[in-house]
Structure formats: C-alpha cells, structure tokens
Motif scaffolding. Structure first.
Motif, PDB file in Angstrom:
ATOM      1  N   GLN A   1       0.817  -1.199   0.000  1.00  0.00           N
ATOM      2  CA  GLN A   1       0.000   0.000   0.000  1.00  0.00           C
ATOM      3  C   GLN A   1       0.855   1.256   0.000  1.00  0.00           C
ATOM      4  O   GLN A   1       1.947   1.266   0.560  1.00  0.00           O
ATOM      5  CB  GLN A   1      -0.913   0.037   1.230  1.00  0.00           C
ATOM      6  CG  GLN A   1      -2.054  -0.938   1.167  1.00  0.00           C
ATOM      7  CD  GLN A   1      -3.041  -0.710   2.294  1.00  0.00           C
ATOM      8  OE1 GLN A   1      -2.716  -0.121   3.312  1.00  0.00           O
ATOM      9  NE2 GLN A   1      -4.260  -1.180   2.106  1.00  0.00           N
ATOM     10  N   ALA A   2       0.313   2.279  -0.636  1.00  0.00           N
ATOM     11  CA  ALA A   2       0.928   3.606  -0.625  1.00  0.00           C
ATOM     12  C   ALA A   2      -0.191   4.603  -0.372  1.00  0.00           C
ATOM     13  O   ALA A   2      -1.269   4.515  -0.967  1.00  0.00           O
ATOM     14  CB  ALA A   2       1.617   3.901  -1.947  1.00  0.00           C
ATOM     15  N   THR A   3       0.052   5.555   0.528  1.00  0.00           N
ATOM     16  CA  THR A   3      -0.949   6.563   0.872  1.00  0.00           C
ATOM     17  C   THR A   3      -0.446   7.927   0.440  1.00  0.00           C
ATOM     18  O   THR A   3       0.696   8.284   0.704  1.00  0.00           O
ATOM     19  CB  THR A   3      -1.214   6.563   2.385  1.00  0.00           C
ATOM     20  OG1 THR A   3      -1.630   5.258   2.777  1.00  0.00           O
ATOM     21  CG2 THR A   3      -2.283   7.566   2.755  1.00  0.00           C
ATOM     22  N   VAL A   4      -1.323   8.667  -0.244  1.00  0.00           N
ATOM     23  CA  VAL A   4      -0.998  10.014  -0.705  1.00  0.00           C
ATOM     24  C   VAL A   4      -2.057  10.966  -0.168  1.00  0.00           C
ATOM     25  O   VAL A   4      -3.259  10.709  -0.311  1.00  0.00           O
ATOM     26  CB  VAL A   4      -0.955  10.092  -2.254  1.00  0.00           C
ATOM     27  CG1 VAL A   4      -0.718  11.514  -2.711  1.00  0.00           C
ATOM     28  CG2 VAL A   4       0.115   9.166  -2.802  1.00  0.00           C
ATOM     29  N   ASN A   5      -1.626  12.050   0.467  1.00  0.00           N
ATOM     30  CA  ASN A   5      -2.534  13.105   0.942  1.00  0.00           C
ATOM     31  C   ASN A   5      -2.294  14.357   0.127  1.00  0.00           C
ATOM     32  O   ASN A   5      -1.151  14.670  -0.203  1.00  0.00           O
ATOM     33  CB  ASN A   5      -2.282  13.427   2.414  1.00  0.00           C
ATOM     34  CG  ASN A   5      -2.834  12.374   3.332  1.00  0.00           C
ATOM     35  OD1 ASN A   5      -3.857  11.779   3.048  1.00  0.00           O
ATOM     36  ND2 ASN A   5      -2.148  12.135   4.426  1.00  0.00           N
ATOM     37  N   GLN A   6      -3.378  15.048  -0.176  1.00  0.00           N
ATOM     38  CA  GLN A   6      -3.254  16.308  -0.905  1.00  0.00           C
ATOM     39  C   GLN A   6      -4.329  17.261  -0.412  1.00  0.00           C
ATOM     40  O   GLN A   6      -5.471  16.860  -0.183  1.00  0.00           O
ATOM     41  CB  GLN A   6      -3.406  16.075  -2.406  1.00  0.00           C
ATOM     42  CG  GLN A   6      -3.255  17.341  -3.216  1.00  0.00           C
ATOM     43  CD  GLN A   6      -3.206  17.047  -4.712  1.00  0.00           C
ATOM     44  OE1 GLN A   6      -2.738  16.021  -5.135  1.00  0.00           O
ATOM     45  NE2 GLN A   6      -3.708  17.981  -5.485  1.00  0.00           N
ATOM     46  N   GLY A   7      -3.950  18.500  -0.261  1.00  0.00           N
ATOM     47  CA  GLY A   7      -4.906  19.533   0.097  1.00  0.00           C
ATOM     48  C   GLY A   7      -5.430  20.195  -1.167  1.00  0.00           C
ATOM     49  O   GLY A   7      -4.745  20.244  -2.181  1.00  0.00           O
ATOM     50  N   ALA A   8      -6.634  20.688  -1.092  1.00  0.00           N
ATOM     51  CA  ALA A   8      -7.231  21.382  -2.235  1.00  0.00           C
ATOM     52  C   ALA A   8      -8.085  22.530  -1.715  1.00  0.00           C
ATOM     53  O   ALA A   8      -8.775  22.404  -0.704  1.00  0.00           O
ATOM     54  CB  ALA A   8      -8.090  20.434  -3.060  1.00  0.00           C
ATOM     55  N   ALA A   9      -8.007  23.648  -2.414  1.00  0.00           N
ATOM     56  CA  ALA A   9      -8.844  24.803  -2.107  1.00  0.00           C
ATOM     57  C   ALA A   9      -9.804  24.994  -3.268  1.00  0.00           C
ATOM     58  O   ALA A   9      -9.388  25.004  -4.420  1.00  0.00           O
ATOM     59  CB  ALA A   9      -7.993  26.049  -1.905  1.00  0.00           C
ATOM     60  N   VAL A  10     -11.087  25.120  -2.957  1.00  0.00           N
ATOM     61  CA  VAL A  10     -12.100  25.246  -3.997  1.00  0.00           C
ATOM     62  C   VAL A  10     -13.022  26.404  -3.635  1.00  0.00           C
ATOM     63  O   VAL A  10     -13.495  26.503  -2.502  1.00  0.00           O
ATOM     64  CB  VAL A  10     -12.932  23.938  -4.124  1.00  0.00           C
ATOM     65  CG1 VAL A  10     -13.974  24.074  -5.220  1.00  0.00           C
ATOM     66  CG2 VAL A  10     -12.035  22.746  -4.378  1.00  0.00           C
ATOM     67  N   ARG A  11     -13.288  27.266  -4.612  1.00  0.00           N
ATOM     68  CA  ARG A  11     -14.233  28.366  -4.413  1.00  0.00           C
ATOM     69  C   ARG A  11     -15.625  27.848  -4.758  1.00  0.00           C
ATOM     70  O   ARG A  11     -15.839  27.262  -5.813  1.00  0.00           O
ATOM     71  CB  ARG A  11     -13.881  29.548  -5.298  1.00  0.00           C
ATOM     72  CG  ARG A  11     -14.793  30.743  -5.049  1.00  0.00           C
ATOM     73  CD  ARG A  11     -14.356  31.946  -5.804  1.00  0.00           C
ATOM     74  NE  ARG A  11     -13.233  32.561  -5.088  1.00  0.00           N
ATOM     75  CZ  ARG A  11     -12.665  33.691  -5.447  1.00  0.00           C
ATOM     76  NH1 ARG A  11     -13.084  34.337  -6.501  1.00  0.00           N
ATOM     77  NH2 ARG A  11     -11.676  34.188  -4.762  1.00  0.00           N
ATOM     78  N   VAL A  12     -16.547  28.086  -3.857  1.00  0.00           N
ATOM     79  CA  VAL A  12     -17.923  27.591  -4.002  1.00  0.00           C
ATOM     80  C   VAL A  12     -18.888  28.721  -3.674  1.00  0.00           C
ATOM     81  O   VAL A  12     -18.479  29.754  -3.140  1.00  0.00           O
ATOM     82  CB  VAL A  12     -18.181  26.380  -3.066  1.00  0.00           C
ATOM     83  CG1 VAL A  12     -17.319  25.197  -3.447  1.00  0.00           C
ATOM     84  CG2 VAL A  12     -17.961  26.753  -1.614  1.00  0.00           C
ATOM     85  N   PRO A  13     -20.192  28.557  -3.949  1.00  0.00           N
ATOM     86  CA  PRO A  13     -21.169  29.551  -3.525  1.00  0.00           C
ATOM     87  C   PRO A  13     -21.155  29.693  -1.992  1.00  0.00           C
ATOM     88  O   PRO A  13     -20.919  28.712  -1.285  1.00  0.00           O
ATOM     89  CB  PRO A  13     -22.499  29.006  -4.009  1.00  0.00           C
ATOM     90  CG  PRO A  13     -22.138  28.099  -5.141  1.00  0.00           C
ATOM     91  CD  PRO A  13     -20.800  27.528  -4.789  1.00  0.00           C
ATOM     92  N   ALA A  14     -21.410  30.885  -1.494  1.00  0.00           N
ATOM     93  CA  ALA A  14     -21.346  31.157  -0.062  1.00  0.00           C
ATOM     94  C   ALA A  14     -22.355  30.332   0.734  1.00  0.00           C
ATOM     95  O   ALA A  14     -22.172  30.115   1.925  1.00  0.00           O
ATOM     96  CB  ALA A  14     -21.568  32.637   0.207  1.00  0.00           C
ATOM     97  N   THR A  15     -23.406  29.859   0.096  1.00  0.00           N
ATOM     98  CA  THR A  15     -24.411  29.054   0.787  1.00  0.00           C
ATOM     99  C   THR A  15     -23.934  27.630   1.024  1.00  0.00           C
ATOM    100  O   THR A  15     -24.581  26.891   1.759  1.00  0.00           O
ATOM    101  CB  THR A  15     -25.718  29.027  -0.033  1.00  0.00           C
ATOM    102  OG1 THR A  15     -25.423  28.552  -1.353  1.00  0.00           O
ATOM    103  CG2 THR A  15     -26.329  30.421  -0.100  1.00  0.00           C
ATOM    104  N   THR A  16     -22.835  27.243   0.410  1.00  0.00           N
ATOM    105  CA  THR A  16     -22.317  25.885   0.567  1.00  0.00           C
ATOM    106  C   THR A  16     -21.630  25.745   1.919  1.00  0.00           C
ATOM    107  O   THR A  16     -20.848  26.591   2.315  1.00  0.00           O
ATOM    108  CB  THR A  16     -21.291  25.567  -0.559  1.00  0.00           C
ATOM    109  OG1 THR A  16     -21.917  25.756  -1.813  1.00  0.00           O
ATOM    110  CG2 THR A  16     -20.808  24.139  -0.448  1.00  0.00           C
TER     111      THR A  16
END
Length: 184
Positions: free
Chosen positions: A166-181
């Motif tokens: 097994q190999a584990t990979v972590n990644q962060g992501a920033a996503v712009r969404v509607p303010a109601t989300t």
C-alpha cells in the motif's frame, strides 16, 4: 628437472580444490546479492506505480464536478461500483494492477468578504453581484460576497493487487464555491 614428489602433487590438488570452492562461494554470494537488489528495485517500482495511481485518482476526484457536492461519490465510473474507488492497469494487459480508494474531507468553509475581492478579475466579479443584506438591522449589509473558500483534505490509498503493498498520498485542495455551501 621434472621430478615432483607425490606430496607436491597432492598439495597442488588441495590448493586447487580450495580455490575452486572459494570461487564457487563467491559466485553463489554474488547471485544472492543480485537477487536481493532486483527485489528491492522491483519493490521500489511497485511503490512508485502505486503512488502514481493514487495521485491520478486524487486528480480525478478533484476534477470531478461532483467533488464539492458529493465528495463521497466523486469518481464518475467507480471500480467495482464502490464509490470513490479507481482501478488502474499499470502494464496494459487489461487486468487491474492497483486499486485506489479515495476519501475527501472538507476541512473548512469560509465566506469571502467583499473587500477581499478584486473587481477587475472575472472570477471575483461573479462573487460581487447582488450581495445581500443581513436581517435584523435595516440597511446594514454583511459585507460578505456570494462566494466562499473551502479547504479539503483528499487522501488516496493505493493497494497493489499482486502483493497487497500500500501507498498513501494526501493532498490539500482549495475550492471556491457559492457562499451558501457548507462543508458536507
């Protein structure tokens, strides 16, 4: 002067047998070392293939239009109908070599203040149109835009089907969404 005693011929035979034994041991040792090096190189290659498959699955999840709305089911065609699972054929033989399970977790969602946006950028301008007003104070605007920034932790666990490595990979992501989300 070719006189050689029986003892001298015996000593030559004994030295020759010892040398032959040492050369044989040296050859066996070199074969064992080579086999170990090949196994180490093979394991490193399998690890690299698993990491590559995990990274590809993360990219597939992040690129999905379902990512922010249904992060537990973001891969369009999951492997074996298991949500967020990807099957990878590394060597092109039509058989799955690596199976990748992806989990996406929303860490935070923060509404972007209107003052933090740049009116000249198209992405930011879409967040400014029709900014609302909070209830309770007549005429008081919230100064919030229509967009929010969400931060995600996406983890992929790739499992080699042959050796269960097994190999584990972590990644962060920033996503712009509607303010109601909100974070699901």
């Amino acid at each position: 002067m070719r006189t050689m005693t029986f003892r001298q011929r015996g000593a030559t035979l004994l030295v020759g047998m010892i040398m032959l034994l040492l050369i044989t041991l040296l050859a066996i040792t070199s074969f064992k070392l080579t086999k170990g090096n090949l196994q180490a190189a093979g394991n490193a290659q399998q690890r690299d293939q698993a990491i590559s498959a995990a990274q590809g699955a993360i990219e597939q999840v992040i690129s999905s239009t379902q990512f922010t709305s249904t992060p537990a089911n973001a891969i369009p065609n999951p492997c074996g109908n298991v949500p967020n699972t990807s099957c990878v054929d590394v060597n092109g033989d039509g058989v799955t070599d690596v199976t990748v399970a992806v989990t996406a977790k929303c860490v935070s969602a923060q509404v972007i203040p209107a003052a933090a946006l740049d009116f000249t950028k198209a992405d930011d301008a879409g967040c400014l149109l029709g900014a609302g007003q909070e209830f309770g104070v007549e005429g008081g605007a919230s100064n919030n835009s229509l967009c929010a920034n969400t931060l995600w932790d996406v983890q992929a666990v790739a499992t080699d089907t042959l050796g269960n490595a097994q190999a584990t990979v972590n990644q962060g992501a920033a996503v712009r969404v509607p303010a109601t989300t909100v974070c699901p």
